[in-house]
Enzyme design. Structure first.
Site, PDB file in Angstrom:
ATOM      1  N   LYS A 291      44.061  54.755  51.011  1.00 16.68           N
ATOM      2  CA  LYS A 291      43.489  53.481  51.443  1.00 16.68           C
ATOM      3  C   LYS A 291      44.619  52.588  51.963  1.00 16.68           C
ATOM      4  O   LYS A 291      45.611  52.370  51.250  1.00 16.68           O
ATOM      5  CB  LYS A 291      42.825  52.808  50.232  1.00 16.68           C
TER       6      LYS A 291
ATOM      7  N   SER B 240      38.542  40.129  47.456  1.00 14.53           N
ATOM      8  CA  SER B 240      39.760  40.134  48.272  1.00 14.53           C
ATOM      9  C   SER B 240      39.388  40.239  49.752  1.00 14.53           C
ATOM     10  O   SER B 240      40.041  39.627  50.603  1.00 14.53           O
ATOM     11  CB  SER B 240      40.653  41.315  47.885  1.00 14.53           C
TER      12      SER B 240
ATOM     13  N   HIS C 203      39.746  37.307  40.115  1.00 15.69           N
ATOM     14  CA  HIS C 203      40.560  38.219  39.303  1.00 15.69           C
ATOM     15  C   HIS C 203      41.247  37.446  38.168  1.00 15.69           C
ATOM     16  O   HIS C 203      41.255  37.891  37.019  1.00 15.69           O
ATOM     17  CB  HIS C 203      41.679  38.858  40.139  1.00 15.69           C
TER      18      HIS C 203
ATOM     19  N   ARG D 188      30.430  41.504  39.436  1.00 18.70           N
ATOM     20  CA  ARG D 188      29.939  40.354  40.196  1.00 18.70           C
ATOM     21  C   ARG D 188      28.442  40.442  40.460  1.00 18.70           C
ATOM     22  O   ARG D 188      27.721  39.484  40.311  1.00 18.70           O
ATOM     23  CB  ARG D 188      30.653  40.250  41.549  1.00 18.70           C
TER      24      ARG D 188
HETATM   25  P1  ADP Z   1      37.895  43.428  45.216  1.00 19.94           P
HETATM   26  O1  ADP Z   1      38.609  43.836  46.473  1.00 19.94           O
HETATM   27  O2  ADP Z   1      36.412  43.672  45.338  1.00 19.94           O
HETATM   28  O3  ADP Z   1      38.244  42.066  44.759  1.00 19.94           O
HETATM   29  P2  ADP Z   1      39.493  44.912  43.194  1.00 19.94           P
HETATM   30  O4  ADP Z   1      39.622  46.393  43.114  1.00 19.94           O
HETATM   31  O5  ADP Z   1      40.728  44.183  43.546  1.00 19.94           O
HETATM   32  O6  ADP Z   1      38.284  44.553  44.165  1.00 19.94           O
HETATM   33  O7  ADP Z   1      38.913  44.359  41.820  1.00 19.94           O
HETATM   34  C1  ADP Z   1      39.474  44.666  40.580  1.00 19.94           C
HETATM   35  C2  ADP Z   1      38.489  44.363  39.481  1.00 19.94           C
HETATM   36  O8  ADP Z   1      38.183  42.965  39.495  1.00 19.94           O
HETATM   37  C3  ADP Z   1      37.142  45.072  39.599  1.00 19.94           C
HETATM   38  O9  ADP Z   1      36.717  45.388  38.275  1.00 19.94           O
HETATM   39  C4  ADP Z   1      36.243  44.021  40.227  1.00 19.94           C
HETATM   40  O10 ADP Z   1      34.889  44.235  39.889  1.00 19.94           O
HETATM   41  C5  ADP Z   1      36.790  42.771  39.581  1.00 19.94           C
HETATM   42  N1  ADP Z   1      36.562  41.565  40.371  1.00 19.94           N
HETATM   43  C6  ADP Z   1      36.966  41.307  41.626  1.00 19.94           C
HETATM   44  N2  ADP Z   1      36.585  40.081  42.022  1.00 19.94           N
HETATM   45  C7  ADP Z   1      35.902  39.527  40.976  1.00 19.94           C
HETATM   46  C8  ADP Z   1      35.214  38.291  40.756  1.00 19.94           C
HETATM   47  N3  ADP Z   1      35.152  37.363  41.716  1.00 19.94           N
HETATM   48  N4  ADP Z   1      34.632  38.089  39.553  1.00 19.94           N
HETATM   49  C9  ADP Z   1      34.688  39.057  38.600  1.00 19.94           C
HETATM   50  N5  ADP Z   1      35.292  40.241  38.737  1.00 19.94           N
HETATM   51  C10 ADP Z   1      35.896  40.484  39.906  1.00 19.94           C
END
Ligand code: ADP
Length: 159
Positions: free
Chosen positions: A41, A128, A17, A90
């Site tokens: 959620k 996450s 992130h 990703r």
């Molecule tokens: P997650 O639980 O899968 O990390 P989030 O809802 O917190 O999901 O993710 C927020 C945004 O960040 C989304 O657009 C997700 O695709 C992106 N994201 C999450 N992890 C990564 C990563 N490792 N690389 C690039 N983008 C990411």
């Protein structure tokens, strides 16, 4: 002025992130990291904890702010006077869902533009959920999360 929203659950924030935040802050004048409070959620970290962790890790970036929202993202975008949404990608599995969301948001508000930023190769496997899985098994998550929030993240699993 180019102003964008980077929405997500951030439950908790990861290095993946933060990489997207850093890169988007370089191409936008202002980035708002918007934490989704989704009553349907159950999150591991409550909304205040998620916002707090993001505020800590984004402190070095003066054009990044952290906020939270409930309800439709397009309504939040409208309230914030922006029509740019940033999403990280990703893998193909992200693409299908994000593609659908982008089209729905465009349908609801045609002026909304979703910009996709490709993951940094180093973090393409990182989510996450993976962080929580490893932390729950008492594994080392120090290479996966920003060091400033490492202890806050593991505190949930060490009591
Ligand atoms: P997650 O639980 O899968 O990390 P989030 O809802 O917190 O999901 O993710 C927020 C945004 O960040 C989304 O657009 C997700 O695709 C992106 N994201 C999450 N992890 C990564 C990563 N490792 N690389 C690039 N983008 C990411």
């Amino acid at each position: 002025m180019t102003k964008a929203i980077y929405p997500g659950s951030f439950d908790p924030v990861t290095k993946g992130h933060l990489d997207i935040i850093k890169r988007s802050s370089k191409i936008m004048d202002q980035v708002t990291v918007a934490v989704l409070e989704n009553p349907r959620k159950i999150a591991t970290y409550d909304i205040e904890e998620r916002v707090q962790m993001l505020k800590i890790v984004t402190e070095p970036y003066p054009n990044v702010e952290v906020d939270y929202y409930e309800g439709l993202l397009i309504d939040y975008a409208h309230k914030n006077k922006t029509n740019i949404i940033i999403k990280g990608l990703r893998a193909m599995s992200d693409f299908e869902f994000e593609f659908q969301m982008a089209l729905v948001n465009q349908k609801l508000n045609p002026s909304i533009e979703t910009l996709f930023m490709m993951t940094n190769n180093k973090y393409s496997y990182l989510s996450s959920s993976i962080v929580k899985e490893i932390a729950g098994l008492r594994g080392d998550i120090s290479s996966l999360v920003p060091p400033e929030v490492h202890d806050i993240i593991i505190s949930k699993y060490r009591s």
